[in-house]
Enzyme design. Sequence first.
Site, PDB file in Angstrom:
ATOM      1  N   ASP A 102       0.864  -1.179   0.000  1.00 17.08           N
ATOM      2  CA  ASP A 102       0.000   0.000   0.000  1.00 17.08           C
ATOM      3  C   ASP A 102       0.905   1.235   0.000  1.00 17.08           C
ATOM      4  OD1 ASP A 102      -1.743  -2.111   0.531  1.00 17.08           O
ATOM      5  OD2 ASP A 102      -2.962  -0.969   1.955  1.00 17.08           O
ATOM      6  N   LYS A 166      -7.049   3.259  -2.711  1.00 18.67           N
ATOM      7  CA  LYS A 166      -7.399   3.222  -1.288  1.00 18.67           C
ATOM      8  C   LYS A 166      -7.590   4.649  -0.797  1.00 18.67           C
ATOM      9  CE  LYS A 166      -5.012   1.916   3.058  1.00 18.67           C
ATOM     10  NZ  LYS A 166      -3.833   1.200   3.598  1.00 18.67           N
ATOM     11  N   LYS A 198     -10.383   0.231  -1.676  1.00 20.89           N
ATOM     12  CA  LYS A 198     -10.190  -0.025  -0.248  1.00 20.89           C
ATOM     13  C   LYS A 198     -10.480   1.235   0.563  1.00 20.89           C
ATOM     14  CE  LYS A 198      -6.617  -1.351   3.144  1.00 20.89           C
ATOM     15  NZ  LYS A 198      -5.258  -1.887   3.348  1.00 20.89           N
TER      16      LYS A 198
END
Length: 257
Positions: A102, A166, A198
């Site tokens: 991430d 995300k 996300k």
Amino acid sequence: MSDLKKAAQQAINLMDLTTLNDDDTDQKVIDLCHKAKTPAGDTAAICIYPRFIPIARKTLNEIGGDDIKIATVTNFPHGNDDIAIAVLETRAAVAYGADEVDVVFPYRALMAGNETVGFELVKACKEACGDEAILKVIIESGVLADPALIRKASELSIDAGADFIKTSTGKVAVNATLEAAEIMMTVISEKNTKVGFKPAGGVKDAAAAAEFLGVAARLLGDDWATPATFRFGASSLLTNLLHTLELGDAPKGPQGY
């Protein structure tokens, strides 16, 4: 099973169970691995700092959690615009054994009018992941705030090869919101429905999880949200979901990320 319980069950199986705190220790990560094997099934992943990947891998192997992915973070949490450092961190994370990385998009650079560095950083980090790990890009939607910037960061990330987009690091005042989810999943619907979404931080209970899943169903179809395309980044959420499913006690004290 009630709709709320269905949402709770689904959210557990779509969860990146997270600890990204300055006081994290090997023992806290070991405990997180055990929590990821819940009475309602395994979470999709755990999300931890890179230095804890080896102990997490060892623990998951020992407890039969081989299917639980290990996610980590790079260029975190500030989203600096130094591509070389982001790439070095991403390569190191993959070398440690991360299944998923991430990375924080250089959102402040975008706010200052620089679209190029974000695209190039994501592209370079995607190359650094190779075939070893998937790349999730954190756009920090709560700081971008402007819908046009949230859209642009999402578009640039997808164009550069992101596997997921995300919302948030969980380290700023405003984390996942339904408004940001709507924009980001609209971009996914327009560009590439294989890209995942996300929401992270601020999703506190089954009702909130159900709202995010509802946006996904409306924009991308009832069957779109699977662990390959949708994750919840959360820590305290798990306790609430297990309580909803009558598989755990009600949460106590202040609730974090």
